[in-house]
Write a protein that holds these residues in place. Structure first.
Motif, PDB file in Angstrom:
ATOM      1  N   HIS A 177       0.849  -1.204   0.000  1.00  0.00           N
ATOM      2  CA  HIS A 177       0.000   0.000   0.000  1.00  0.00           C
ATOM      3  C   HIS A 177       0.877   1.243   0.000  1.00  0.00           C
ATOM      4  O   HIS A 177       1.897   1.300   0.676  1.00  0.00           O
ATOM      5  CB  HIS A 177      -1.031  -0.008   1.127  1.00  0.00           C
ATOM      6  CG  HIS A 177      -0.503   0.063   2.536  1.00  0.00           C
ATOM      7  ND1 HIS A 177      -0.210   1.247   3.168  1.00  0.00           N
ATOM      8  CD2 HIS A 177      -0.226  -0.907   3.454  1.00  0.00           C
ATOM      9  CE1 HIS A 177       0.199   1.011   4.410  1.00  0.00           C
ATOM     10  NE2 HIS A 177       0.209  -0.291   4.604  1.00  0.00           N
ATOM     11  N   ASP A 206       6.289   1.079   6.581  1.00  0.00           N
ATOM     12  CA  ASP A 206       4.835   0.832   6.435  1.00  0.00           C
ATOM     13  C   ASP A 206       4.208   1.911   5.575  1.00  0.00           C
ATOM     14  O   ASP A 206       3.859   2.970   6.082  1.00  0.00           O
ATOM     15  CB  ASP A 206       4.207   0.794   7.828  1.00  0.00           C
ATOM     16  CG  ASP A 206       2.746   0.400   7.796  1.00  0.00           C
ATOM     17  OD1 ASP A 206       2.264  -0.077   6.759  1.00  0.00           O
ATOM     18  OD2 ASP A 206       2.070   0.599   8.829  1.00  0.00           O
ATOM     19  N   ASP A 207       4.000   1.681   4.300  1.00  0.00           N
ATOM     20  CA  ASP A 207       4.386   0.470   3.621  1.00  0.00           C
ATOM     21  C   ASP A 207       5.188   0.846   2.378  1.00  0.00           C
ATOM     22  O   ASP A 207       5.043   0.228   1.328  1.00  0.00           O
ATOM     23  CB  ASP A 207       3.138  -0.357   3.286  1.00  0.00           C
ATOM     24  CG  ASP A 207       3.465  -1.713   2.684  1.00  0.00           C
ATOM     25  OD1 ASP A 207       4.564  -2.233   2.947  1.00  0.00           O
ATOM     26  OD2 ASP A 207       2.662  -2.218   1.911  1.00  0.00           O
ATOM     27  N   GLU A 214      -4.823   1.811   2.811  1.00  0.00           N
ATOM     28  CA  GLU A 214      -4.940   0.616   3.649  1.00  0.00           C
ATOM     29  C   GLU A 214      -5.170   1.046   5.094  1.00  0.00           C
ATOM     30  O   GLU A 214      -5.957   0.450   5.818  1.00  0.00           O
ATOM     31  CB  GLU A 214      -3.655  -0.229   3.559  1.00  0.00           C
ATOM     32  CG  GLU A 214      -3.722  -1.562   4.291  1.00  0.00           C
ATOM     33  CD  GLU A 214      -3.275  -1.496   5.741  1.00  0.00           C
ATOM     34  OE1 GLU A 214      -3.521  -2.457   6.482  1.00  0.00           O
ATOM     35  OE2 GLU A 214      -2.692  -0.469   6.160  1.00  0.00           O
ATOM     36  N   GLU A 215      -4.457   2.097   5.476  1.00  0.00           N
ATOM     37  CA  GLU A 215      -4.390   2.459   6.903  1.00  0.00           C
ATOM     38  C   GLU A 215      -5.707   2.965   7.479  1.00  0.00           C
ATOM     39  O   GLU A 215      -5.958   2.820   8.660  1.00  0.00           O
ATOM     40  CB  GLU A 215      -3.322   3.546   7.116  1.00  0.00           C
ATOM     41  CG  GLU A 215      -1.899   3.112   6.782  1.00  0.00           C
ATOM     42  CD  GLU A 215      -1.345   2.094   7.774  1.00  0.00           C
ATOM     43  OE1 GLU A 215      -2.068   1.699   8.702  1.00  0.00           O
ATOM     44  OE2 GLU A 215      -0.176   1.691   7.603  1.00  0.00           O
ATOM     45  N   ASP A 232       3.566  -6.199   3.437  1.00  0.00           N
ATOM     46  CA  ASP A 232       3.149  -5.116   4.340  1.00  0.00           C
ATOM     47  C   ASP A 232       3.622  -5.403   5.757  1.00  0.00           C
ATOM     48  O   ASP A 232       2.922  -5.151   6.724  1.00  0.00           O
ATOM     49  CB  ASP A 232       1.613  -4.929   4.292  1.00  0.00           C
ATOM     50  CG  ASP A 232       1.167  -3.696   5.062  1.00  0.00           C
ATOM     51  OD1 ASP A 232       2.017  -2.847   5.381  1.00  0.00           O
ATOM     52  OD2 ASP A 232      -0.035  -3.587   5.346  1.00  0.00           O
ATOM     53  N   TYR A 274       9.967  -4.058  14.002  1.00  0.00           N
ATOM     54  CA  TYR A 274       8.911  -3.388  13.234  1.00  0.00           C
ATOM     55  C   TYR A 274       8.047  -2.483  14.100  1.00  0.00           C
ATOM     56  O   TYR A 274       7.763  -1.343  13.744  1.00  0.00           O
ATOM     57  CB  TYR A 274       8.051  -4.455  12.541  1.00  0.00           C
ATOM     58  CG  TYR A 274       7.004  -3.916  11.600  1.00  0.00           C
ATOM     59  CD1 TYR A 274       7.342  -3.033  10.579  1.00  0.00           C
ATOM     60  CD2 TYR A 274       5.668  -4.290  11.726  1.00  0.00           C
ATOM     61  CE1 TYR A 274       6.375  -2.548   9.702  1.00  0.00           C
ATOM     62  CE2 TYR A 274       4.705  -3.813  10.848  1.00  0.00           C
ATOM     63  CZ  TYR A 274       5.064  -2.944   9.853  1.00  0.00           C
ATOM     64  OH  TYR A 274       4.102  -2.466   8.988  1.00  0.00           O
TER      65      TYR A 274
HETATM   66 ZN   LIG Z   1       0.797  -1.243   6.366  1.00  0.00          ZN
END
Ligand SMILES: [Zn+2]
Length: 457
Positions: A273, A285-286, A319-320, A348, A413
Motif C-alpha cells: 500500500h 509501512d508500507d 490501507e491504513e 506489508d 517493526y
Molecule cells: Zn501497512
C-alpha cells in the motif's frame, strides 16, 4: 546483467545441470542482480523524500502520479483506479500534560486517526487506568479520562501477535470508555519498546455512542502515568488536540501490468500500500512493501523473464484508514469476467530481512509452495506457514486464488510502526532488497511451475 534469464537458459540447456541446480542458478541470478543494483532502495529513498503519504493528502496522490511515470518509463502498462478516501487532518499541535496541583509534566502524545478534537482550551479530568477489557465493568469512568495501559505481550516471538493482543485498546477504546461515561481516552502506544515516541493508528466510533477524543501516549509516558497514579490517584491529565474531519476526496490505486505471453487473462498480483501514516514518512509501512512490489517486477523484466501470466503490480491507496483501495479493486476484479486472479502476493510487514511466506490457500497448495523452500533457504528464507496473507489482498480471498504475504523479521517493526521513527534511516538497504528479490523469485517459480492452476479445478 541484462537479459540474464535468456543467457542462463541457453547456458543450462547446454550444460548437464539438474533441474534443481538450474532453478538454484536462476534464484542466485535474481538475488545477485537485486543486491548489486539496489534500485528499489533508491526508489524508496526518493519516495520518502516526498514526505508522508496519508490517504487523502496531496502527497499521497502526488507520489502515485510520480511513480506512474517511472513505471511508464520502465515499459509497464500502467493505469489509475479512482478511490474515494476519507479525509482526516491532524491538528497543528497535540499536547498532553500530567497535572498534579500546580505541577504540570508534558507527555508525548498523538491523536489517533479519526479522533475528534478536544474542546477549545483542552480537556482536563481525573484518570482511571485500565489494564484489560474484562476489568471495564468494575470501573467508574463517569466524567473521567480512560487510560488503557495494555502492553504488547513481550513473550510472543512474533511481534505481530503481540500487536494483535493489544490493538483492541486503540480500535475500540473510545467506544467502550464512552459507553461507561468517560469524556476522553488515552491509550498506551502500540510499541514494543519504551521511548518518547507516540504511535498513531486508526480508531473507531460507534453510531449510538458519544464520540470522545482519543490519543496515544508514548510508552515512556504511559509507564510514568501509571506509576504516578499509584502514588496519587487524584492526579489529572490535560489533553489538547485540534484534529478534524473534512470532506472525502478522490485518490488512486496505481496498477502496472507486465503482460503475460501465454495466459494474459490470468493475473498474478504483487502489491503493497502506498499510503502511510503522517508522523513519519512510512518507509517501512508500507513504502518498503510498495517498492518490494515494484522492484520485483522491475528485476524480472530487466533480466528478460517473460511471464506466462500477467504479473500485476498494485499500489493500494488507503490501507491504513479503511482499506478503501483494496475494496474498490476487489469489487472491480470480481465484476470483470475477462480476467482471473490466480495468485496475489502482498508485502506489508516492513523492509526488514525476509524470513518466509505466510500462505492462505488449501493445505495441498501450501504443501506445494513449501516444496520451494530449499531454493529460498540459501537466502535465509525458510518459514513457510499456512496463515493470513495481508489486509489488502485479503479482499480478493476466494477458493480459486492463492494469497501470500511476505514475512520479514519483525522484532524491530513495532518500534517504528505508525510513529515518526518510520523513516528511511530505519531501513537497511540490503535487508530491504532481499525482500524484493524474494518476491521476484517467488513470482518466477510460481508462474513457471503453473502453481495454483490446480487450485481452480
Ligand atoms: Zn501497512
Amino acid at each position: 546483467m541484462k537479459k540474464m534469464f535468456i543467457a542462463l537458459f541457453v547456458a543450462y540447456s547446454l550444460a548437464p545441470l539438474s533441474a534443481q541446480d538450474q532453478d538454484a542458478a536462476i534464484f542466485k541470478s535474481i538475488y545477485s542482480q537485486a543486491l548489486s543494483e539496489q534500485q528499489g532502495f533508491a526508489w524508496l529513498t526518493e519516495l520518502c523524500s516526498m514526505g508522508p503519504r496519508f490517504a487523502g493528502s496531496e502527497q499521497a496522490t502526488e507520489s502515485v502520479l510520480y511513480f506512474k511515470e517511472v513505471m511508464d518509463s520502465l515499459g509497464f502498462e500502467t493505469s489509475l483506479q479512482a478511490v474515494k478516501v476519507p479525509r482526516w487532518v491532524r491538528g497543528p499541535q497535540e499536547k498532553a500534560w500530567l497535572v498534579q496541583g500546580i505541577d504540570q509534566t508534558e507527555m508525548a502524545v498523538t491523536a489517533l486517526g479519526g479522533s475528534i478534537a478536544t474542546p477549545e482550551g483542552g480537556l482536563k479530568a481525573e484518570v482511571i487506568e485500565i489494564k484489560s477489557f474484562e476489568a471495564l465493568d468494575s470501573l467508574d469512568l463517569q466524567g473521567k479520562i480512560a487510560f488503557f495501559n495494555i502492553e504488547m505481550d513481550p513473550t510472543y516471538i512474533s511481534t505481530g501477535y503481540a500487536y494483535g493482543s493489544a490493538v483492541k485498546q486503540r480500535w475500540a477504546g473510545a467506544i467502550e470508555a464512552s459507553k461507561r461515561g468517560a469524556i476522553g481516552v488515552v491509550i498506551r502506544s502500540l510499541s514494543s519498546s519504551i521511548n518518547k515516541y507516540p504511535h498513531t493508528g486508526s480508531m473507531a466510533y460507534a453510531p449510538d455512542v458519544k464520540r470522545i477524543p482519543a490519543a496515544a501516549l508514548s510508552t515512556f509516558d504511559a509507564e510514568l502515568l501509571s506509576k504516578q497514579l499509584k502514588q496519587d490517584p487524584d492526579l489529572q491529565v490535560k489533553l489538547d488536540m485540534a484534529c478534524e474531519w473534512q470532506d472525502s476526496v478522490y485518490s488512486y490505486n496505481l496498477i502496472a501490468d507486465y503482460r503475460g505471453s501465454e495466459r494474459p487473462e490470468e493475473i498474478i498480483v504483487v502489491s503493497g500500500h502506498i499510503d502511510s501514516w503522517e508522523l513519519g514518512t512510512g518507509a517501512h509501512d508500507d513504502g518498503a512493501g510498495a517498492m518490494h512490489a515494484l522492484e520485483s517486477i522491475y528485476l524480472l523484466k530487466e533480466m528478460g523473464f517473460k511471464p506466462k501470466r500477467t504479473v500485476r503490480l498494485i499500489w493500494y491507496m488507503n490501507e491504513e484508514f479503511g482499506l478503501s483501495g483494496a475494496r474498490v479493486y476487489a469489487k472491480a476484479a470480481k465484476a470483470d469476467d475477462s480476467e482471473r486472479h490466480v495468485i496475489a502476493i502482498e508485502s506489508d510487514g516492513g523492509g526488514f530481512t525476509p524470513k518466509g511466506f505466510s500462505i492462505d490457500a488449501s493445505p495441498e497448495m501450501v504443501t506445494r509452495i513449501k516444496d520451494f523452500r530449499s531454493l529460498f533457504e540459501p537466502y535465509g528464507i525458510y518459514q513457510f506457514s499456512k496463515g493470513g496473507s495481508g489486509a489488502d489482498i485479503g479482499q480478493l480471498k476466494a477458493d480459486d486464488i492463492v494469497l501470500i504475504g511476505l514475512r520479514p523479521d519483525n522484532h524491530r517493526y513495532f518500534e517504528v510502526h505508525h510513529s515518526q521513527l518510520d523513516n528511511i534511516s530505519a531501513v537497511n538497504a540490503r535487508e530491504f532488497t532481499l525482500g524484493s528479490a524474494s518476491l521476484a523469485a517467488l513470482i518466477w517459480i510460481m508462474d513457471r511451475d503453473d502453481v495454483c492452476i490446480s487450485c481452480t479445478k
